[in-house]
Motif scaffolding. Structure first.
Motif, short mmCIF file in Angstrom:
data_model
loop_
_atom_site.label_atom_id
_atom_site.label_comp_id
_atom_site.label_asym_id
_atom_site.label_seq_id
_atom_site.Cartn_x
_atom_site.Cartn_y
_atom_site.Cartn_z
N HIS A 249 -3.94 -22.72 -10.81
CA HIS A 249 -3.21 -23.00 -12.04
C HIS A 249 -4.04 -23.94 -12.91
CE1 HIS A 249 0.08 -24.92 -14.44
NE2 HIS A 249 0.58 -23.69 -14.40
N VAL A 250 -3.83 -23.84 -14.22
CA VAL A 250 -4.63 -24.65 -15.15
C VAL A 250 -4.43 -26.15 -14.93
CG1 VAL A 250 -4.92 -22.96 -16.99
CG2 VAL A 250 -2.81 -24.29 -16.89
N HIS A 251 -3.21 -26.57 -14.65
CA HIS A 251 -2.97 -28.01 -14.55
C HIS A 251 -3.64 -28.61 -13.32
CE1 HIS A 251 -0.78 -31.83 -14.03
NE2 HIS A 251 -0.58 -31.77 -15.33
N GLY A 252 -3.40 -28.02 -12.14
CA GLY A 252 -4.01 -28.55 -10.93
C GLY A 252 -5.52 -28.51 -10.99
N THR A 253 -6.07 -27.43 -11.54
CA THR A 253 -7.53 -27.31 -11.67
C THR A 253 -8.06 -28.35 -12.64
OG1 THR A 253 -7.36 -24.94 -11.19
CG2 THR A 253 -9.41 -25.71 -12.22
N GLY A 254 -7.35 -28.58 -13.73
CA GLY A 254 -7.78 -29.58 -14.70
C GLY A 254 -7.73 -30.99 -14.14
N VAL A 255 -6.66 -31.32 -13.43
CA VAL A 255 -6.54 -32.66 -12.82
C VAL A 255 -7.66 -32.88 -11.80
CG1 VAL A 255 -5.12 -34.04 -11.26
CG2 VAL A 255 -4.09 -32.97 -13.27
N ALA A 256 -7.90 -31.89 -10.95
CA ALA A 256 -8.99 -32.01 -9.97
C ALA A 256 -10.32 -32.19 -10.69
CB ALA A 256 -9.03 -30.77 -9.08
N GLY A 257 -10.50 -31.51 -11.82
CA GLY A 257 -11.73 -31.65 -12.59
C GLY A 257 -11.90 -33.02 -13.19
N ALA A 258 -10.82 -33.60 -13.70
CA ALA A 258 -10.92 -34.96 -14.26
C ALA A 258 -11.32 -35.95 -13.18
CB ALA A 258 -9.59 -35.37 -14.89
N ILE A 259 -10.94 -35.68 -11.95
CA ILE A 259 -11.31 -36.56 -10.84
C ILE A 259 -12.73 -36.29 -10.36
CG2 ILE A 259 -10.81 -37.17 -8.43
CD1 ILE A 259 -7.85 -36.49 -9.04
N ALA A 260 -13.12 -35.01 -10.24
CA ALA A 260 -14.33 -34.70 -9.47
C ALA A 260 -15.29 -33.70 -10.07
CB ALA A 260 -13.90 -34.19 -8.09
N ALA A 261 -15.15 -33.31 -11.35
CA ALA A 261 -16.08 -32.34 -11.94
C ALA A 261 -17.52 -32.84 -11.82
CB ALA A 261 -15.72 -32.10 -13.41
N HIS A 262 -18.46 -31.91 -11.61
CA HIS A 262 -19.84 -32.35 -11.42
C HIS A 262 -20.86 -31.25 -11.76
CE1 HIS A 262 -18.29 -30.99 -7.38
NE2 HIS A 262 -19.26 -30.11 -7.62
N ALA A 263 -20.53 -30.37 -12.69
CA ALA A 263 -21.51 -29.35 -13.11
C ALA A 263 -21.84 -29.56 -14.57
CB ALA A 263 -20.94 -27.95 -12.84
N LYS A 264 -21.20 -28.83 -15.47
CA LYS A 264 -21.40 -29.04 -16.90
C LYS A 264 -20.58 -30.22 -17.41
CE LYS A 264 -22.45 -24.17 -17.70
NZ LYS A 264 -22.01 -22.92 -18.35
N LEU A 265 -19.54 -30.57 -16.68
CA LEU A 265 -18.71 -31.72 -17.00
C LEU A 265 -18.94 -32.81 -15.97
CD1 LEU A 265 -15.34 -29.90 -17.83
CD2 LEU A 265 -17.20 -30.50 -19.40
N MET A 266 -18.33 -33.96 -16.17
CA MET A 266 -18.43 -35.05 -15.22
C MET A 266 -17.07 -35.71 -15.07
SD MET A 266 -20.37 -36.59 -13.09
CE MET A 266 -22.00 -36.07 -13.60
N GLY A 267 -16.56 -35.74 -13.84
CA GLY A 267 -15.29 -36.40 -13.56
C GLY A 267 -15.48 -37.85 -13.17
N GLY A 268 -14.39 -38.48 -12.82
CA GLY A 268 -14.45 -39.90 -12.49
C GLY A 268 -15.22 -40.20 -11.22
N ALA A 269 -15.11 -39.33 -10.22
CA ALA A 269 -15.78 -39.54 -8.93
C ALA A 269 -16.35 -38.22 -8.45
CB ALA A 269 -14.79 -40.09 -7.90
N PRO A 270 -17.56 -37.85 -8.91
CA PRO A 270 -18.08 -36.49 -8.70
C PRO A 270 -18.40 -36.12 -7.26
CG PRO A 270 -19.71 -37.90 -9.76
CD PRO A 270 -18.43 -38.66 -9.76
N GLU A 271 -18.41 -37.07 -6.33
CA GLU A 271 -18.70 -36.73 -4.93
C GLU A 271 -17.53 -37.03 -4.01
OE1 GLU A 271 -22.55 -37.85 -3.52
OE2 GLU A 271 -23.43 -37.68 -5.52
N VAL A 272 -16.33 -37.09 -4.55
CA VAL A 272 -15.15 -37.38 -3.77
C VAL A 272 -14.71 -36.14 -3.00
CG1 VAL A 272 -13.36 -36.69 -5.43
CG2 VAL A 272 -12.99 -38.70 -3.99
N ARG A 273 -13.90 -36.32 -1.96
CA ARG A 273 -13.24 -35.22 -1.26
C ARG A 273 -11.83 -35.09 -1.81
NH1 ARG A 273 -15.45 -37.59 4.12
NH2 ARG A 273 -13.79 -39.08 3.75
N ILE A 274 -11.37 -33.88 -2.02
CA ILE A 274 -10.02 -33.67 -2.55
C ILE A 274 -9.18 -32.87 -1.55
CG2 ILE A 274 -8.69 -32.35 -4.26
CD1 ILE A 274 -10.53 -33.35 -6.39
N LEU A 275 -7.98 -33.38 -1.28
CA LEU A 275 -6.96 -32.62 -0.58
C LEU A 275 -6.11 -31.98 -1.66
CD1 LEU A 275 -5.64 -35.14 2.13
CD2 LEU A 275 -7.40 -33.39 2.40
N ALA A 276 -6.22 -30.68 -1.81
CA ALA A 276 -5.48 -29.97 -2.86
C ALA A 276 -4.12 -29.56 -2.29
CB ALA A 276 -6.25 -28.76 -3.33
N ILE A 277 -3.07 -30.23 -2.74
CA ILE A 277 -1.72 -29.99 -2.23
C ILE A 277 -0.90 -29.33 -3.33
CG2 ILE A 277 0.38 -31.06 -1.35
CD1 ILE A 277 -1.41 -33.29 -0.20
#
Length: 480
Positions: A210-238
């Motif tokens: 879904h767009v929202h969950g993917t966007g939130v995860a990206g704001a936290i951890a994006a690391h390709a063309k974008l940059m999130g807050g913590a690009p090397e974090v582990r995410i539990l996607a619930i």
């Protein structure tokens, strides 16, 4: 990055606002439930003639709860057959029940038979000796708002405002686990490569990302063309939010399952980019989660200046985050109040979307996600930090904006990732990677030592995106 990214223009508008029927003369909500808006127009409530204030109240209650459902704490010793018998005695049907180790109780979800009023059914069930508490099954809504893509990279202003490039020379979120209780996350998106450590569907659904969950995860951890807050974090996607009447929504029962899973599977931070009414059972779960040393971050909500506090952001154990724009102004739709801890960018943010696309979106959902990312940087730097210490450092190092001092719009101010990460370390380090001259330069701190071990969700040791981890590790102060 150019403006040629494949935008996903289909972000749903899940902006909660008061129903016109329940708005006061001055525009206030006055503890009325939030409703869903789609396409910018509110969906009003049509009432039959002859319904008075009592009718309005019943409609209001129905808008913020799942019709004809109750959530109850029941005796853990009851078998399924006994729980079914309990339900029948009170004119109910047991939908499902589950032990929740987080609270040390068994929670059942029940359906009310016939047309009995919810409150009458609740009081009837609460009087049974096998029941400890009973409440409605409240609805929760995601906190984003659709935007219109514009030229260039306006979303990237968040990096400079939060001082994330400087902070990433000190920490990038390695060995820190963030649970994202949200809608489905696209684990295959290039921005999230090697980031999703685990997926759990609290809904038991088969919906896709879904767009929202993917966007939130990206704001936290994006690391390709974008940059999130913590690009090397582990995410539990619930996944706790699924298709509802007007978009993705969840309930008390499902969110409780999500929180319980996050705690049992090692989350150090829980991001909650959703909002709803005050909920006793979720409030207890939030307090129990915080008592285990887990940092809780939530979106303040997008219901505007006249809204009452929304939850879980207003729970005292939670770091409530309001939204700002590129000029450090308050996101117009952002909730305000004495419970706001601090602010972060949340207007026109460019984020990943399912199927390799990108979305331009706004909402306090993404403000909260940035703060969860910064908290992950802090915990990499100093894993011993407790939730109250994380909050104190974030608010103590925030950049004051708006009226001087703490206020109900921005809390302590806008987060400063570099200052927060520096203050988190017992022996702060000096950043050695060059940072753009366009970014303001916070004062440097004395050199120190910090050792991090890279991680992988499958037991191997891949880089976060391509060989980015190895390249960045070479530039980290620890490696110099």
């Amino acid at each position: 990055m150019g403006s040629t990214l494949p935008y996903a223009r289909y972000s749903p508008n899940l902006y909660p606002a008061c129903e016109d029927a329940y708005r006061g003369s001055d525009g206030g909500c006055y503890d009325r439930p939030v409703a869903l808006m789609s396409g910018g127009s509110s969906k009003g409530v049509t009432q039959k003639s002859g319904t008075g204030a009592g009718g309005n109240t019943q409609v209001a209650q129905d808008r913020r709860t799942v019709p004809n459902q109750l959530v109850a704490e029941i005796d853990s010793a009851l078998t399924d057959a006994q729980a079914d018998a309990l339900a029948r005695r009170h004119g109910l049907t047991r939908i499902v029940s589950q032990n929740i180790p987080l609270l040390g109780v068994t929670v059942g979800l029940f359906r009310i038979a016939g047309n009995r009023p919810l409150e009458a059914a609740r009081l009837d069930l609460a009087g049974d000796g096998s029941v400890r508490s009973v409440q409605p099954n409240y609805r929760y809504l995601l906190q984003d708002q659709q935007g219109v893509p514009s030229e260039g990279d306006p979303a990237q202003y968040a990096l400079a405002q939060l001082h994330l490039p400087q902070a990433h020379t000190l920490a990038r979120g390695m060995n820190v686990t963030v649970a994202v209780i949200d809608s489905g996350v696209d684990a295959a998106h290039p921005e999230l490569a090697n980031t999703i450590a685990d997926n759990f569907d609290a809904l038991g659904s088969k919906e896709g990302p879904h767009v929202h969950g993917t966007g939130v995860a990206g704001a936290i951890a994006a690391h390709a063309k974008l940059m999130g807050g913590a690009p090397e974090v582990r995410i539990l996607a619930i996944r706790a939010f699924g298709a509802g009447r007007s978009g993705a929504e969840s309930t008390s029962y499902v969110i409780l399952k999500g929180l319980d899973y996050a705690v049992l599977h090692g989350a150090q931070i829980v991001n909650m980019s959703f909002a709803g009414p005050k909920d006793t059972l979720i409030g207890r779960a939030v307090a129990a989660t915080a008592a285990k040393g887990i940092v809780l971050v939530a979106a303040a909500g997008n219901a505007g200046a006249k809204s009452p506090p929304l939850y879980p952001a207003a729970d005292p154990e939670v770091i409530a985050v309001s939204g700002t724009d590129a000029k450090d102004g308050l996101f117009t739709a952002s909730n305000r109040g004495s419970h706001i801890a601090l602010a972060a960018p949340g207007v026109d943010i460019l984020l990943p979307a399912p199927d390799g696309k990108y979305q331009m979106t706004s909402g306090t959902s993404f403000s909260a996600a940035f703060i969860s990312g910064i908290a992950a940087l802090m915990l990499e730097r100093n894993p011993a930090l407790q939730p109250n210490e994380v909050r104190a450092i974030l608010t103590g190092t925030a950049r004051d904006i708006g009226a001087p001092g703490r206020d109900d719009l921005f809390g302590a101010g806008e987060a400063d990732a570099f200052a927060a990460v520096t203050a988190s370390s017992r022996t702060p380090a000096v950043p050695v990677v060059a940072v753009s001259d366009k970014l303001s330069q916070p004062p440097k701190a004395p050199d120190g030592n910090n050792t991090s071990v890279s991680r992988a969700s499958d037991g191997s040791t891949p880089s976060t995106a391509s060989d980015k981890s190895a390249a960045n590790d070479a530039n980290r102060p620890d490696a110099q």
